[in-house]
Motif scaffolding. Structure first.
Motif, short mmCIF file in Angstrom:
data_model
loop_
_atom_site.label_atom_id
_atom_site.label_comp_id
_atom_site.label_asym_id
_atom_site.label_seq_id
_atom_site.Cartn_x
_atom_site.Cartn_y
_atom_site.Cartn_z
N PHE A 68 0.84 -1.21 0.00
CA PHE A 68 0.00 0.00 0.00
C PHE A 68 0.87 1.26 0.00
CE2 PHE A 68 -4.09 -1.79 2.09
CZ PHE A 68 -4.76 -1.79 0.89
N VAL A 69 1.89 1.24 0.85
CA VAL A 69 2.71 2.44 1.04
C VAL A 69 3.41 2.82 -0.27
CG1 VAL A 69 4.67 3.41 2.29
CG2 VAL A 69 3.01 2.00 3.51
N ALA A 70 3.90 1.81 -1.00
CA ALA A 70 4.60 2.11 -2.27
C ALA A 70 3.65 2.82 -3.22
CB ALA A 70 5.12 0.81 -2.89
N LEU A 71 2.41 2.35 -3.31
CA LEU A 71 1.45 2.98 -4.22
C LEU A 71 1.01 4.35 -3.70
CD1 LEU A 71 -0.90 0.04 -5.28
CD2 LEU A 71 0.61 1.38 -6.75
N PHE A 72 0.91 4.46 -2.38
CA PHE A 72 0.51 5.74 -1.78
C PHE A 72 1.53 6.82 -2.14
CE2 PHE A 72 0.01 8.57 2.04
CZ PHE A 72 -1.30 8.95 1.80
N LYS A 73 2.79 6.44 -2.03
CA LYS A 73 3.86 7.40 -2.35
C LYS A 73 3.80 7.80 -3.81
CE LYS A 73 7.11 6.35 1.31
NZ LYS A 73 8.16 5.46 1.76
N LYS A 74 3.53 6.81 -4.65
CA LYS A 74 3.49 7.07 -6.09
C LYS A 74 2.28 7.93 -6.47
CE LYS A 74 2.88 4.32 -10.23
NZ LYS A 74 1.80 3.34 -10.26
N ASN A 75 1.11 7.58 -5.94
CA ASN A 75 -0.12 8.26 -6.36
C ASN A 75 -0.37 9.58 -5.63
OD1 ASN A 75 -0.37 5.98 -7.86
ND2 ASN A 75 -2.19 5.19 -6.86
N TYR A 76 0.21 9.72 -4.44
CA TYR A 76 -0.03 10.94 -3.64
C TYR A 76 1.31 11.53 -3.20
CZ TYR A 76 -4.70 9.03 -3.69
OH TYR A 76 -5.91 8.53 -4.12
N PRO A 77 2.10 12.00 -4.17
CA PRO A 77 3.46 12.46 -3.84
C PRO A 77 3.48 13.66 -2.89
CG PRO A 77 2.88 12.99 -6.13
CD PRO A 77 1.81 12.09 -5.61
N ASN A 78 2.37 14.38 -2.77
CA ASN A 78 2.36 15.52 -1.83
C ASN A 78 2.30 15.05 -0.37
OD1 ASN A 78 2.04 16.93 -4.17
ND2 ASN A 78 -0.10 17.48 -3.83
N ASP A 79 1.82 13.81 -0.16
CA ASP A 79 1.61 13.31 1.20
C ASP A 79 2.85 12.57 1.71
OD1 ASP A 79 -0.96 14.22 0.87
OD2 ASP A 79 -1.85 12.23 0.55
N THR A 80 3.03 12.59 3.03
CA THR A 80 4.13 11.83 3.63
C THR A 80 3.55 10.77 4.55
OG1 THR A 80 5.41 13.86 3.61
CG2 THR A 80 6.28 12.06 4.95
N PHE A 81 3.74 9.51 4.17
CA PHE A 81 3.22 8.40 4.98
C PHE A 81 3.98 8.30 6.30
CE2 PHE A 81 3.58 4.00 6.42
CZ PHE A 81 2.23 3.64 6.52
N GLU A 82 3.25 8.19 7.38
CA GLU A 82 3.89 7.99 8.68
C GLU A 82 3.38 6.67 9.26
OE1 GLU A 82 4.64 10.48 12.81
OE2 GLU A 82 2.90 10.91 11.57
N ASN A 83 4.31 5.75 9.52
CA ASN A 83 3.92 4.41 9.98
C ASN A 83 3.75 4.39 11.50
OD1 ASN A 83 3.46 1.74 10.35
ND2 ASN A 83 5.26 1.02 9.22
N LEU A 84 2.48 4.25 11.96
CA LEU A 84 2.22 4.23 13.40
C LEU A 84 1.90 2.81 13.89
CD1 LEU A 84 -0.11 7.40 13.62
CD2 LEU A 84 2.36 7.28 13.90
N ALA A 85 2.40 1.80 13.15
CA ALA A 85 2.05 0.41 13.49
C ALA A 85 2.57 0.02 14.88
CB ALA A 85 2.64 -0.53 12.44
N VAL A 86 1.75 -0.78 15.57
CA VAL A 86 2.12 -1.34 16.87
C VAL A 86 2.09 -2.86 16.73
CG1 VAL A 86 1.41 -1.61 19.28
CG2 VAL A 86 1.20 0.63 18.16
N ALA A 87 3.22 -3.51 17.00
CA ALA A 87 3.34 -4.96 16.77
C ALA A 87 2.40 -5.76 17.67
CB ALA A 87 4.78 -5.39 17.00
N GLY A 88 2.05 -6.96 17.18
CA GLY A 88 1.19 -7.86 17.95
C GLY A 88 -0.01 -8.27 17.12
N GLY A 89 -0.04 -9.54 16.71
CA GLY A 89 -1.11 -10.03 15.84
C GLY A 89 -2.48 -9.76 16.40
N SER A 90 -3.44 -9.57 15.49
CA SER A 90 -4.83 -9.34 15.86
C SER A 90 -5.01 -8.07 16.70
CB SER A 90 -5.38 -10.56 16.61
OG SER A 90 -6.74 -10.42 16.81
N GLY A 91 -4.02 -7.21 16.68
CA GLY A 91 -4.12 -5.96 17.45
C GLY A 91 -4.02 -6.18 18.94
N SER A 92 -3.38 -7.31 19.34
CA SER A 92 -3.35 -7.66 20.76
C SER A 92 -2.70 -6.57 21.62
CB SER A 92 -2.65 -9.00 20.97
OG SER A 92 -1.49 -9.07 20.18
#
Ligand code: GAL
Length: 436
Positions: A68-92
């Motif tokens: 997703f991020v690769a396409l986001f960067k390509k299609n929305y070059p004005n935007d800066t993706f910030e990854n706020l992911a928190v590890a742990g399956g199923s959102g544990s």
């Protein structure tokens, strides 16, 4: 826009699943979807940082997010993706952090939520906004299955953009170990699977089955429950008059208890990749896991139908234990424009093809060509159309966050005590407390 929805009636999963005769099984072009002026995208994106909250933090799950991020960067070059992911399956771990952030009025620009009961929690708490104009722009019911739209619609408003459909009731197998145990067919039901587990054990494998932390145990239990109850009785459990005290539930608990006698020792917080990797490494024959496991096998260079295979746990009914990830527009999102760019991407045919190929899931959109996917996912697409669909307990489709957390507490206690009566009483109590 704030919408008064709390008093509006929601459609139950049962009603939604009845509508699974999906609108748009045929390929359709969504280009005729007419965006309202409010959502007219700015070329190159709205600009600024776009903070996206998920639990796809590492390993094969991150590979999906990265697509997703690769396409986001390509299609929305004005935007800066910030990854706020928190590890742990199923959102544990992620869900607690998210709840705190939302409570403190510190929302991300978008967060991952499951279609169904879990999403309605956020709606009831006034934490997310409708995204009607985006879903219309993406093609609405001409490209998204109606049953899925029903699960994200409250009071006539759509509250999230679905990006995948996963199947939870899958058992992943190590081909060499099954061969060694002379197992040549998929088991027809839970009883046959328990027999196969015993055969694998007899063939010299210490832990024929692997489990991870609590939510993976809930997922194994729900798969057994679905297979033994069948579609109608399983789905009825989540209604106000659902009977968790039934003898069939006792049977499912006892069979689940038997399955655990073949499994490794796990701690509450153990994540899922370890359990799947043990099958990949040939230490264990079976792991019951949603089809994000496909991505794990693929990322380790294994071929479906060769070193490993998978079968759905089911009985008389052919069952698809369903869950779907979707992305939201939080109330007070710092960059609502950037969020909408993200929603446009995750809901697009291009985005869904790239992401689901990596994730092991299938695209909700019916205009993504099946031929772009490998055999396993093509089979899942067929099953989604023809099997009976039941909602996942562990992954937010069937029960609210509070209800699922109480079920997880009961499952964790059961793992220690193996007291079937206590587990059943706790499941009855959780139903009585939360079923609406
Ligand atoms: C589910 C989620 C899947 C996958 C899985 C394991 O809740 O819907 O996309 O991430 O957890 O982490």
């Amino acid at each position: 826009m704030r919408v008064e929805h709390v008093t509006l009636r929601r459609r139950s999963f049962l009603a939604a699943a009845a509508a699974v005769a999906v609108a748009g099984c045929s390929s359709k072009d969504n280009s005729s979807g007419s965006p309202s002026s409010a959502s007219t995208p700015q070329e190159g994106g709205a600009g600024g940082k776009v903070g996206i909250f998920t639990w796809w933090a590492d390993g094969s799950e991150k590979e999906g997010l990265d697509a997703f991020v690769a396409l986001f960067k390509k299609n929305y070059p004005n935007d800066t993706f910030e990854n706020l992911a928190v590890a742990g399956g199923s959102g544990s771990n992620a869900k607690a952090k998210l709840a705190a952030d939302l409570k403190n009025n510190n929302p991300p620009d978008s967060f991952q939520g499951h279609a169904g009961a879990e999403l309605t929690d956020y709606i009831d708490a006034d934490q997310i906004e409708p995204v009607d104009e985006i879903i219309t722009e993406l093609g609405g019911s001409s490209v998204f299955p109606q049953m899925l739209l029903d699960l994200i619609t409250v009071g006539g408003h759509v509250y999230s953009i679905p990006c995948d459909i996963h199947r939870a009731n899958m058992v992943w197998t190590n081909s060499a170990l099954l061969k060694k145990a002379n197992i040549t067919e998929d088991p027809a039901d839970v009883a046959a699977w328990l027999d196969d587990l015993a055969k694998v054990k007899k063939s010299g494998v210490n832990t024929p089955l692997t489990i991870g932390g609590t939510w993976t145990q809930t997922e194994l239990f729900e798969s057994i429950l679905g297979a033994e109850l069948g579609h109608d009785a399983y789905t009825a459990l989540f209604a106000k008059d659902g009977n968790w005290g039934d003898a069939k539930i006792t049977q499912a608990i006892n069979d689940y208890k038997t399955a655990l006698t073949f499994a490794n020792t796990a701690s509450d917080g153990d994540d899922w990749p370890g359990a799947t990797d043990a099958v990949i490494a040939g230490q264990s024959a079976y792991n019951c896991m949603g089809d994000w496991a496909l991505a794990e096998f693929t990322s380790k260079g294994k071929t479906y139908g060769k070193e490993y295979s998978a079968f759905p746990l089911q009985g008389t009914d052919k069952l698809f234990d369903f869950l779907a990830d979707s992305f939201t527009l939080p109330v007070g999102a710092p960059n609502a424009g950037g969020c909408k760019d993200w929603l446009r991407l995750v809901g697009s045919a291009e985005g869904q093809q790239a992401f689901n190929l990596k994730k092991g899931s299938i695209p909700p959109r019916t205009d993504v060509p099946a031929s772009a996917f490998p055999a396993y996912q093509q089979k899942t697409m067929e099953s989604f159309k023809s099997d009976k669909i039941i909602p996942s307990i562990a992954h937010g489709a069937a029960v609210s966050l509070a209800w699922s957390s109480e079920i997880n507490t009961a499952m964790s206690a059961f793992y220690q005590s193996k007291d079937a009566g206590k587990l059943q009483s706790a499941l009855v109590a959780a139903h009585d407390k939360y079923a609406a």
